[in-house]
Design an enzyme around this catalytic site. Sequence first.
Site, PDB file in Angstrom:
ATOM      1  N   THR A 142      46.159  77.651  26.058  1.00 46.21           N
ATOM      2  CA  THR A 142      45.845  77.751  24.896  1.00 46.21           C
ATOM      3  C   THR A 142      44.317  77.649  24.383  1.00 46.21           C
ATOM      4  O   THR A 142      43.882  78.460  23.600  1.00 46.21           O
ATOM      5  CB  THR A 142      46.464  76.551  24.130  1.00 46.21           C
ATOM      6  N   GLY A 164      55.489  72.170  25.857  1.00 39.14           N
ATOM      7  CA  GLY A 164      54.943  70.848  25.141  1.00 39.14           C
ATOM      8  C   GLY A 164      54.110  71.417  23.874  1.00 39.14           C
ATOM      9  O   GLY A 164      54.145  72.692  23.486  1.00 39.14           O
ATOM     10  N   ASP A 165      53.802  70.352  23.212  1.00 39.89           N
ATOM     11  CA  ASP A 165      52.920  70.417  21.974  1.00 39.89           C
ATOM     12  C   ASP A 165      52.147  68.990  22.066  1.00 39.89           C
ATOM     13  O   ASP A 165      52.204  68.218  22.975  1.00 39.89           O
ATOM     14  CB  ASP A 165      53.643  70.860  20.771  1.00 39.89           C
ATOM     15  N   LYS A 222      61.085  75.354  17.481  1.00 35.18           N
ATOM     16  CA  LYS A 222      60.218  74.257  17.576  1.00 35.18           C
ATOM     17  C   LYS A 222      61.025  73.032  17.578  1.00 35.18           C
ATOM     18  O   LYS A 222      61.807  73.032  17.040  1.00 35.18           O
ATOM     19  CB  LYS A 222      58.943  74.180  16.608  1.00 35.18           C
ATOM     20  N   LYS A 228      53.732  84.168  15.534  1.00 38.38           N
ATOM     21  CA  LYS A 228      52.779  84.161  16.569  1.00 38.38           C
ATOM     22  C   LYS A 228      53.359  84.828  17.980  1.00 38.38           C
ATOM     23  O   LYS A 228      52.607  85.464  18.762  1.00 38.38           O
ATOM     24  CB  LYS A 228      52.414  82.563  16.909  1.00 38.38           C
ATOM     25  N   SER A 253      53.147  80.781  28.397  1.00 40.46           N
ATOM     26  CA  SER A 253      54.526  80.338  28.698  1.00 40.46           C
ATOM     27  C   SER A 253      55.583  81.450  29.183  1.00 40.46           C
ATOM     28  O   SER A 253      56.353  81.258  29.926  1.00 40.46           O
ATOM     29  CB  SER A 253      55.125  79.724  27.446  1.00 40.46           C
ATOM     30  N   LYS A 262      61.744  80.196  21.564  1.00 45.28           N
ATOM     31  CA  LYS A 262      60.584  79.795  22.277  1.00 45.28           C
ATOM     32  C   LYS A 262      59.639  78.919  21.473  1.00 45.28           C
ATOM     33  O   LYS A 262      58.891  79.521  20.545  1.00 45.28           O
ATOM     34  CB  LYS A 262      59.929  81.070  22.840  1.00 45.28           C
ATOM     35  N   GLN A 293      55.661  79.963  14.596  1.00 48.33           N
ATOM     36  CA  GLN A 293      55.858  80.484  16.033  1.00 48.33           C
ATOM     37  C   GLN A 293      56.595  81.721  15.921  1.00 48.33           C
ATOM     38  O   GLN A 293      56.535  82.461  17.079  1.00 48.33           O
ATOM     39  CB  GLN A 293      56.863  79.349  16.702  1.00 48.33           C
TER      40      GLN A 293
HETATM   41  P1  NDP Z   1      47.710  66.743  22.625  1.00 50.30           P
HETATM   42  O1  NDP Z   1      48.671  65.642  22.320  1.00 50.30           O
HETATM   43  O2  NDP Z   1      47.278  67.026  24.067  1.00 50.30           O
HETATM   44  O3  NDP Z   1      46.485  66.375  21.677  1.00 50.30           O
HETATM   45  C1  NDP Z   1      46.501  66.254  20.241  1.00 50.30           C
HETATM   46  C2  NDP Z   1      44.898  65.768  19.906  1.00 50.30           C
HETATM   47  O4  NDP Z   1      45.033  65.629  18.352  1.00 50.30           O
HETATM   48  C3  NDP Z   1      44.553  64.269  20.323  1.00 50.30           C
HETATM   49  O5  NDP Z   1      43.289  64.242  20.472  1.00 50.30           O
HETATM   50  C4  NDP Z   1      44.993  63.621  19.101  1.00 50.30           C
HETATM   51  O6  NDP Z   1      44.566  62.433  19.113  1.00 50.30           O
HETATM   52  C5  NDP Z   1      44.831  64.591  17.997  1.00 50.30           C
HETATM   53  N1  NDP Z   1      45.758  64.384  16.828  1.00 50.30           N
HETATM   54  C6  NDP Z   1      47.195  64.655  16.607  1.00 50.30           C
HETATM   55  N2  NDP Z   1      47.624  64.186  15.596  1.00 50.30           N
HETATM   56  C7  NDP Z   1      46.559  63.709  14.904  1.00 50.30           C
HETATM   57  C8  NDP Z   1      46.478  63.204  13.468  1.00 50.30           C
HETATM   58  N3  NDP Z   1      47.666  63.275  12.774  1.00 50.30           N
HETATM   59  N4  NDP Z   1      45.309  62.966  13.087  1.00 50.30           N
HETATM   60  C9  NDP Z   1      44.106  63.046  13.879  1.00 50.30           C
HETATM   61  N5  NDP Z   1      44.271  63.474  15.164  1.00 50.30           N
HETATM   62  C10 NDP Z   1      45.382  63.774  15.600  1.00 50.30           C
HETATM   63  O7  NDP Z   1      48.289  68.022  21.847  1.00 50.30           O
HETATM   64  P2  NDP Z   1      47.888  69.588  22.075  1.00 50.30           P
HETATM   65  O8  NDP Z   1      46.237  69.558  22.445  1.00 50.30           O
HETATM   66  O9  NDP Z   1      48.652  70.046  22.962  1.00 50.30           O
HETATM   67  O10 NDP Z   1      47.937  70.209  20.541  1.00 50.30           O
HETATM   68  C11 NDP Z   1      46.883  70.025  19.517  1.00 50.30           C
HETATM   69  C12 NDP Z   1      47.229  71.222  18.376  1.00 50.30           C
HETATM   70  O11 NDP Z   1      47.554  72.444  19.269  1.00 50.30           O
HETATM   71  C13 NDP Z   1      48.545  70.892  17.859  1.00 50.30           C
HETATM   72  O12 NDP Z   1      48.169  71.435  16.565  1.00 50.30           O
HETATM   73  C14 NDP Z   1      49.504  71.875  18.466  1.00 50.30           C
HETATM   74  O13 NDP Z   1      50.686  72.260  17.575  1.00 50.30           O
HETATM   75  C15 NDP Z   1      48.588  73.173  18.764  1.00 50.30           C
HETATM   76  N6  NDP Z   1      49.188  74.033  19.785  1.00 50.30           N
HETATM   77  C16 NDP Z   1      49.291  73.558  21.123  1.00 50.30           C
HETATM   78  C17 NDP Z   1      49.793  74.409  22.018  1.00 50.30           C
HETATM   79  C18 NDP Z   1      49.771  73.845  23.543  1.00 50.30           C
HETATM   80  O14 NDP Z   1      49.977  74.787  24.237  1.00 50.30           O
HETATM   81  N7  NDP Z   1      49.904  72.614  23.799  1.00 50.30           N
HETATM   82  C19 NDP Z   1      49.809  75.732  21.950  1.00 50.30           C
HETATM   83  C20 NDP Z   1      49.280  76.294  20.533  1.00 50.30           C
HETATM   84  C21 NDP Z   1      48.972  75.266  19.500  1.00 50.30           C
HETATM   85  P3  NDP Z   1      45.358  61.015  19.141  1.00 50.30           P
HETATM   86  O15 NDP Z   1      45.436  61.075  20.807  1.00 50.30           O
HETATM   87  O16 NDP Z   1      44.505  59.708  18.766  1.00 50.30           O
HETATM   88  O17 NDP Z   1      46.762  60.991  18.641  1.00 50.30           O
HETATM   89  O1  2IT Z   2      52.356  75.976  19.234  1.00 47.67           O
HETATM   90  C1  2IT Z   2      52.601  76.494  20.083  1.00 47.67           C
HETATM   91  O2  2IT Z   2      52.447  77.540  20.434  1.00 47.67           O
HETATM   92  C2  2IT Z   2      53.035  75.680  21.531  1.00 47.67           C
HETATM   93  N1  2IT Z   2      52.923  74.377  21.370  1.00 47.67           N
HETATM   94  C3  2IT Z   2      53.268  76.475  22.815  1.00 47.67           C
HETATM   95  C4  2IT Z   2      54.784  76.868  22.739  1.00 47.67           C
HETATM   96  C5  2IT Z   2      55.218  77.212  24.240  1.00 47.67           C
HETATM   97  O3  2IT Z   2      56.519  77.824  24.120  1.00 47.67           O
HETATM   98  O4  2IT Z   2      54.572  77.662  25.051  1.00 47.67           O
END
Ligand code: NDP
Ligand code: 2IT
Length: 453
Positions: free
Chosen positions: A213, A168-169, A129, A117, A385, A93, A114
């Site tokens: 999240t 997603g991520d 992942k 977590k 999830s 997952k 992961q």
């Molecule tokens: P999104 O794609 O929705 O948003 C990502 C954000 O981070 C955007 O604002 C993006 O800016 C910025 N960003 C990404 N890469 C870079 C970079 N290299 N340098 C600067 N800014 C950057 O992703 P999420 O919000 O889903 O994910 C954000 C973080 O949270 C990640 O680390 C992800 O692994 C983690 N995460 C996500 C979960 C989820 O359920 N979605 C769960 C747990 C953790 P720009 O648009 O300009 O690229």
């Molecule tokens: O980093 C993370 O925990 C995620 N992007 C969410 C993973 C999931 O299976 O919901």
Amino acid sequence: MPQIDDKLAPIYEEVVRRNAGEPEFHQAVREVLESLGRVVAKRPDYLEDALIERICEPERQIIFRVPWTDDKGRVQINRGFRVQFSSAMGPYKGGLRFHPSVNVGIIKFLGFEQIFKNALTGLPIGGGKGGSDFDPKGRSDGEIMRFCQSFMTELYRHLGEYTDVPAGDIGVGAREIGYLFGQYKRLTNRYEAGVLTGKGLFYGGSLARKEATGYGNTYFTQAMLKTGGTDFDGKTVVVSGSGNVAIYTIEKVQEFGGRVVACSDSSGYIVDEAGIDLDLVKEIKEVRRGRISQYVRMKGEGNGVYFVKSGEGSIWDVACEVAMPSATQNELTGKDAKKLVANGVTAVGEGANMPCTPEAIRTFQQAGVKFGPGKAANAGGVATSALEMQQNASRDRWSFEKTESRLATIMRDIHDSCYSTAEEFGAPGDYVIGANIAGFIRVAEPMRAFGVI
Ligand code: NDP
Ligand code: 2IT
């Protein structure tokens, strides 16, 4: 600098040797091994049968070609990845990341995190992942759809509600999950709702998954603040990023009475000293898929509203009491941490995966700042999830309130188990050690029960 125990150092050296050129993966493994010295001192039996070496080696790694045709009729080639790291606790997952920086080392670091977590959530999910070096920026809906269909045309054979369940991520949200699910359904001729999470609400998605999240990190950080007798009310907060995690962190912090004064994207950061207007951020990011700098153009510069281009300053220069990095790995350096400490930060909750460098974490901990590591603080997304999988398996649909209340309980439980584990292993208040040890023990026990596999 924290050291790896002598008994575990050869394991780390072997990981570095066998996974050359994957610094993010080495960093994630090193942090866990630094914590495990305390476990093997009490429980040397965990050193038997190469159990720790096995946890560091993915069960399966899939790398594949993703050909697709762009709107100009040109054929484009990307690389797809799925690292199925550990199925000790349940089906693999973890999310899919679409970003040009994606490579096998980044997917392995994310998959490794992961495992622990997912174990911390207390729900039956293993760790994995995946993703691609595909860059969704500036691509049309048609291009995104054709890319997702091609990606799934290879990946579907490795998935299944009892096998591997992506979500997603970065760069993958409800739109992409819709295209991926449609192609999976077509290829398999099965309406197997539990094979993907983060689905749309009208075809098996869970209420509160989108928010989970960010809300979860806010609940976790609130629990850390409460150990010091405070909460978010009246506190100044900085949240980096402006994607899924950042937006719903800002929403819950504001509900708890915090004042979020800055957020960012890869082009730079905005400040609004009166407090970020979240409806405007949602309009720019969720509806227009635009840049955060538009905030200043739409709101009007001045009166404490301004934009700083990336490279000309760091969002962590903005003074705050609580910092919630929610963009990407290693976005908050030792230098940033020193600045935050000098400006009076009291708590840091990692919304992103590994956003703070090891030096930044050390700086926070030495200064007595409460530090919630991502594998604990951002576990609310994957936990919800797993709640989506529960709803799909029972052909049921829960209310927003019921799902959010389960999420809140899970986050408080994760907080408490990290807190009490840190205490039990002689590191009171150290959530990094607490999360790594509590997660490890939950995975190690089923692995031992299964024998050498
Ligand atoms: P999104 O794609 O929705 O948003 C990502 C954000 O981070 C955007 O604002 C993006 O800016 C910025 N960003 C990404 N890469 C870079 C970079 N290299 N340098 C600067 N800014 C950057 O992703 P999420 O919000 O889903 O994910 C954000 C973080 O949270 C990640 O680390 C992800 O692994 C983690 N995460 C996500 C979960 C989820 O359920 N979605 C769960 C747990 C953790 P720009 O648009 O300009 O690229
Ligand atoms: O980093 C993370 O925990 C995620 N992007 C969410 C993973 C999931 O299976 O919901």
